[in-house]
Design a protein around this motif. Structure first.
Motif, PDB file in Angstrom:
ATOM      1  N   VAL A 191       0.821  -1.207   0.000  1.00 29.16           N
ATOM      2  CA  VAL A 191       0.000   0.000   0.000  1.00 29.16           C
ATOM      3  C   VAL A 191       0.857   1.259   0.000  1.00 29.16           C
ATOM      4  O   VAL A 191       0.504   2.268  -0.622  1.00 29.16           O
ATOM      5  N   GLY A 192       2.002   1.212   0.677  1.00 28.84           N
ATOM      6  CA  GLY A 192       2.852   2.389   0.775  1.00 28.84           C
ATOM      7  C   GLY A 192       3.383   2.883  -0.554  1.00 28.84           C
ATOM      8  O   GLY A 192       3.735   4.064  -0.687  1.00 28.84           O
ATOM      9  N   THR A 193       3.448   2.014  -1.543  1.00 29.75           N
ATOM     10  CA  THR A 193       3.976   2.403  -2.852  1.00 29.75           C
ATOM     11  C   THR A 193       2.866   2.743  -3.847  1.00 29.75           C
ATOM     12  O   THR A 193       3.159   3.069  -4.991  1.00 29.75           O
ATOM     13  N   ARG A 196      -3.222   7.132  -4.611  1.00 28.94           N
ATOM     14  CA  ARG A 196      -4.624   7.066  -4.213  1.00 28.94           C
ATOM     15  C   ARG A 196      -5.470   6.446  -5.313  1.00 28.94           C
ATOM     16  O   ARG A 196      -6.361   5.643  -5.057  1.00 28.94           O
ATOM     17  N   ARG A 197      -5.207   6.811  -6.563  1.00 30.39           N
ATOM     18  CA  ARG A 197      -5.966   6.233  -7.681  1.00 30.39           C
ATOM     19  C   ARG A 197      -5.722   4.744  -7.816  1.00 30.39           C
ATOM     20  O   ARG A 197      -6.632   3.989  -8.127  1.00 30.39           O
ATOM     21  N   ALA A 198      -4.478   4.329  -7.566  1.00 28.08           N
ATOM     22  CA  ALA A 198      -4.167   2.893  -7.647  1.00 28.08           C
ATOM     23  C   ALA A 198      -4.930   2.127  -6.573  1.00 28.08           C
ATOM     24  O   ALA A 198      -5.459   1.041  -6.827  1.00 28.08           O
ATOM     25  N   ARG A 199      -5.014   2.701  -5.369  1.00 30.04           N
ATOM     26  CA  ARG A 199      -5.771   2.036  -4.298  1.00 30.04           C
ATOM     27  C   ARG A 199      -7.260   1.981  -4.640  1.00 30.04           C
ATOM     28  O   ARG A 199      -7.928   0.970  -4.388  1.00 30.04           O
ATOM     29  N   GLN A 200      -7.787   3.057  -5.212  1.00 25.65           N
ATOM     30  CA  GLN A 200      -9.202   3.070  -5.602  1.00 25.65           C
ATOM     31  C   GLN A 200      -9.475   2.039  -6.694  1.00 25.65           C
ATOM     32  O   GLN A 200     -10.478   1.322  -6.651  1.00 25.65           O
ATOM     33  N   ARG A 277       1.218  -6.652  -5.432  1.00 27.89           N
ATOM     34  CA  ARG A 277       1.147  -7.650  -4.358  1.00 27.89           C
ATOM     35  C   ARG A 277       2.514  -7.915  -3.754  1.00 27.89           C
ATOM     36  O   ARG A 277       3.521  -7.943  -4.459  1.00 27.89           O
ATOM     37  N   ARG A 278       2.532  -8.128  -2.458  1.00 26.61           N
ATOM     38  CA  ARG A 278       3.763  -8.553  -1.784  1.00 26.61           C
ATOM     39  C   ARG A 278       3.900 -10.067  -1.939  1.00 26.61           C
ATOM     40  O   ARG A 278       2.984 -10.812  -1.597  1.00 26.61           O
ATOM     41  N   VAL A 279       5.023 -10.511  -2.473  1.00 26.30           N
ATOM     42  CA  VAL A 279       5.244 -11.957  -2.660  1.00 26.30           C
ATOM     43  C   VAL A 279       6.597 -12.338  -2.067  1.00 26.30           C
ATOM     44  O   VAL A 279       7.417 -11.502  -1.770  1.00 26.30           O
TER      45      VAL A 279
END
Length: 279
Positions: A191-193, A196-200, A277-279
């Motif tokens: 989320v830190g990277t 706001r649009r990417a999160r939406q 995604r964190r992998v």
């Protein structure tokens, strides 16, 4: 001798980083490949809703559609190899634990093992289709469901086995939908990277796509349960017939359009996961 001892941890760390990087590439490629299939299945289902499609809205139909595109053969191989990467990623989680809190718990490792088997089968079918064995990847999912159900019913206690599997699929579908609605996927995101649009974008596609995917799984499970109750293997339906059943409701084809659009959203969500995604 001391030099060796001090260099050994460095070597192990470098090897671990290399392995982690390779798994990361495999996971992201696999998520993107999954996205391609879901986008195509969703688009095929929308065409069916409007009476324009004569193909199956399932994996086989998606592969057939992909093969018609320019550079279709390389695209098929890319999707198949990506799904191999997905299976290997899930295998690594099963063996060594997943990234994030609680990733080493036995329950999560078992789930990763199940996903590894599932994506391994899907990868095999896609690669077989890419290699020219059309029936391996493009056969009707509905017919395959009927065949598997018929064979299962021939076993001792077959109806109970089929019924329990159907109930399990319904539970998995509901679980998928609920987790998507609660946005549980957020804990796996970097989320830190993200802007706001990417999160939406991830929330819209993750919730809408995840709920639609869960609903389709649940409907498939209901058909399997019905097959067990009626002792009729042809009552078991694959993805295509499950999707078409939405058009048979009082709402008509618009419910199918809604669900199909949701599957397309899930494909886009898979692309987002491949990126963040964190992998």
């Amino acid at each position: 001798m001391n030099t060796r001892m001090f260099s050994l941890p460095g070597r192990m760390s470098a090897r671990g980083a290399a392995n982690s990087s390779a798994v990361g590439v495999a996971a992201r490629w696999g998520l993107a490949a999954r996205g391609v299939l879901y986008v195509l299945i969703g688009l095929l289902a929308v065409r069916i809703a409007f009476g324009e499609g004569d193909q199956q809205a399932d994996r086989g139909g998606a592969l057939a559609e992909l093969s018609k595109q320019p550079m279709g053969s390389p695209l098929l191989w890319a999707v198949g190899i990506g799904l191999v990467g997905m299976a290997l990623w899930r295998l690594s989680e099963a063996l060594f634990g997943a990234a994030g809190e609680g990733g080493h718990k036995a329950r999560k490792r078992l789930m990763s093992a199940v996903r590894c088997v599932f994506y391994g089968f899907v990868a095999y079918s896609v690669l077989a289709f890419a290699g020219g064995e059309g029936g391996s990847g493009s056969g009707s999912g509905d017919q395959q469901s009927e065949d598997v159900t018929a064979r299962a019913m021939e076993l001792p206690g077959g109806r109970w086995i089929v019924g329990l599997v159907g109930v399990g699929i319904v539970v998995v579908g509901v679980w998928m939908a609920v987790r998507a609605a609660l946005r549980k996927y957020r804990k796996h995101l970097k989320v830190g990277t993200m802007s706001r649009r990417a999160r939406q974008f991830t929330d819209v596609t993750g919730v809408g796509g995840g709920v639609a995917r869960g609903a389709v799984f649940a409907v498939v499970g209901v058909f399997v349960v019905r097959a067990a109750l009626t002792y009729e293997p042809d009552e078991a339906k694959g993805l295509d017939d499950a999707l078409r059943s939405f058009a048979a409701t009082p709402v008509g084809p618009w419910l199918l359009v809604l669900v199909a659009s949701g599957l397309t959203l899930f494909g886009l969500f898979s692309f987002a996961m491949a990126r963040w995604r964190r992998v």
